[in-house]
Design a protein around this motif. Sequence first.
Motif, mmCIF file in Angstrom:
data_model
loop_
_atom_site.group_PDB
_atom_site.id
_atom_site.type_symbol
_atom_site.label_atom_id
_atom_site.label_comp_id
_atom_site.label_asym_id
_atom_site.label_seq_id
_atom_site.Cartn_x
_atom_site.Cartn_y
_atom_site.Cartn_z
ATOM 1 N N PRO A 3 4.848 27.914 -55.478
ATOM 2 C CA PRO A 3 3.645 27.313 -56.082
ATOM 3 C C PRO A 3 3.002 26.333 -55.118
ATOM 4 N N ILE A 4 1.698 26.238 -55.163
ATOM 5 C CA ILE A 4 0.971 25.403 -54.209
ATOM 6 C C ILE A 4 1.362 23.927 -54.348
ATOM 7 N N VAL A 5 1.764 23.478 -55.552
ATOM 8 C CA VAL A 5 2.167 22.083 -55.704
ATOM 9 C C VAL A 5 3.461 21.783 -54.969
ATOM 10 N N LYS A 6 4.212 22.822 -54.625
ATOM 11 C CA LYS A 6 5.402 22.642 -53.799
ATOM 12 C C LYS A 6 5.053 22.736 -52.323
ATOM 13 N N LEU A 7 4.169 23.654 -51.972
ATOM 14 C CA LEU A 7 3.810 23.868 -50.570
ATOM 15 C C LEU A 7 3.051 22.686 -49.983
ATOM 16 N N ASN A 8 2.149 22.120 -50.782
ATOM 17 C CA ASN A 8 1.338 21.010 -50.276
ATOM 18 C C ASN A 8 0.870 20.153 -51.443
ATOM 19 N N ARG A 9 1.585 19.078 -51.710
ATOM 20 C CA ARG A 9 1.251 18.201 -52.831
ATOM 21 C C ARG A 9 0.002 17.368 -52.556
ATOM 22 N N ARG A 10 -0.435 17.316 -51.286
ATOM 23 C CA ARG A 10 -1.619 16.532 -50.931
ATOM 24 C C ARG A 10 -2.900 17.369 -50.983
ATOM 25 N N ASN A 11 -2.757 18.670 -51.184
ATOM 26 C CA ASN A 11 -3.915 19.533 -51.345
ATOM 27 C C ASN A 11 -4.740 19.069 -52.546
ATOM 28 N N LYS A 12 -6.066 19.201 -52.471
ATOM 29 C CA LYS A 12 -6.924 18.670 -53.541
ATOM 30 C C LYS A 12 -6.657 19.339 -54.888
ATOM 31 N N PHE A 13 -6.339 20.637 -54.870
ATOM 32 C CA PHE A 13 -5.985 21.309 -56.119
ATOM 33 C C PHE A 13 -4.659 20.761 -56.642
ATOM 34 N N SER A 14 -3.679 20.642 -55.751
ATOM 35 C CA SER A 14 -2.353 20.166 -56.153
ATOM 36 C C SER A 14 -2.426 18.779 -56.771
ATOM 37 N N LYS A 15 -3.155 17.877 -56.145
ATOM 38 C CA LYS A 15 -3.255 16.522 -56.672
ATOM 39 C C LYS A 15 -3.879 16.519 -58.065
ATOM 40 N N SER A 16 -4.923 17.323 -58.252
ATOM 41 C CA SER A 16 -5.561 17.413 -59.575
ATOM 42 C C SER A 16 -4.620 18.056 -60.587
ATOM 43 N N MET A 17 -3.860 19.061 -60.147
ATOM 44 C CA MET A 17 -2.922 19.752 -61.023
ATOM 45 C C MET A 17 -1.804 18.820 -61.468
ATOM 46 N N ILE A 18 -1.292 18.031 -60.550
ATOM 47 C CA ILE A 18 -0.219 17.092 -60.875
ATOM 48 C C ILE A 18 -0.720 16.016 -61.839
ATOM 49 N N ASP A 19 -1.905 15.490 -61.571
ATOM 50 C CA ASP A 19 -2.490 14.477 -62.462
ATOM 51 C C ASP A 19 -2.697 15.041 -63.861
ATOM 52 N N PHE A 20 -3.222 16.261 -63.934
ATOM 53 C CA PHE A 20 -3.467 16.899 -65.226
ATOM 54 C C PHE A 20 -2.162 17.096 -65.992
ATOM 55 N N THR A 21 -1.127 17.574 -65.311
ATOM 56 C CA THR A 21 0.156 17.840 -65.974
ATOM 57 C C THR A 21 0.756 16.556 -66.530
ATOM 58 N N HIS A 22 0.741 15.498 -65.752
ATOM 59 C CA HIS A 22 1.301 14.233 -66.220
ATOM 60 C C HIS A 22 0.480 13.660 -67.374
ATOM 61 N N THR A 23 -0.841 13.795 -67.283
ATOM 62 C CA THR A 23 -1.703 13.256 -68.339
ATOM 63 C C THR A 23 -1.500 13.987 -69.649
ATOM 64 N N ILE A 24 -1.518 15.319 -69.614
ATOM 65 C CA ILE A 24 -1.413 16.074 -70.861
ATOM 66 C C ILE A 24 -0.007 15.972 -71.443
ATOM 67 N N SER A 25 1.004 15.846 -70.582
ATOM 68 C CA SER A 25 2.359 15.713 -71.097
ATOM 69 C C SER A 25 2.517 14.396 -71.849
ATOM 70 N N LYS A 26 1.834 13.382 -71.398
ATOM 71 C CA LYS A 26 1.934 12.072 -72.054
ATOM 72 C C LYS A 26 1.037 11.991 -73.286
ATOM 73 N N GLU A 27 -0.193 12.491 -73.165
ATOM 74 C CA GLU A 27 -1.162 12.335 -74.246
ATOM 75 C C GLU A 27 -0.976 13.351 -75.372
#
Length: 255
Positions: free
Chosen positions: A208-232
Amino acid sequence: MSLKVGFFNLQGGTGKTTVAANFAYVLSEFTKTLLIDCDVYCGTIGLIFGLEDKEHNLNTYLNGESTSEEIIYSYDELDVIHADVTSKAFGYKVDIDRFSELISEISDRYDIIVIDFPPNITEGSLVFNYIGEEDLINKMIIVGEDSIPGIINSLKSIDLANDFSIETAGIVINKFKNVSDLTEIADDLLAVLPYSEEVERQWVESAPIVKLNRRNKFSKSMIDFTHTISKELLEKDLTTLRAIRLAKEIGMREE
């Protein structure tokens, strides 16, 4: 009892599988997570996680050739059930009752089960065949693309889910290039994930791209989204489900 989160859109090609796979991978870093590819004829999650050559998969399970233990593969902290990615997939029958048995059997092993649903609504599809079954799906996330047809089909997908009494969390717009006016879906909008050519790497490198490159613009948005929705959204639902399970266990002890 696990929380089951589905990813869906009537329209194909929105990047739904990419979003579901990366969402599940990020979730697995902090909670017990299973990802299931329910696109039994055109599933590609096996490619992202390098499982395409494995003998056992959802198709062989639904055809009675594999056990539930044989089709669950571990990828880092994430467990994955993939669909057959070869043309052999079209030779398998879809035993819907057997899928229901699978979900019931494994549900208590995970906090969250992420389900990547196919875009097609056809006879034998695993999308809406279980409506009315207890605990099949708790929340549906619609993944749309940045285009006028994409917005329209995302709204149609929400309407369809509502018609079947499936609760939708909202819409994720993927591959955003600032083409569409998102005001029409502002009330339903969960996240906007930017277009990135680098996402294609995940199909070649089987990760998955979030593993290959966590600094990629998609990855950063994906990580933020996952953490936000998991909490909210997810934590509240998961807490409710755990309370229900505990109440059932107490009731059984009293009997």
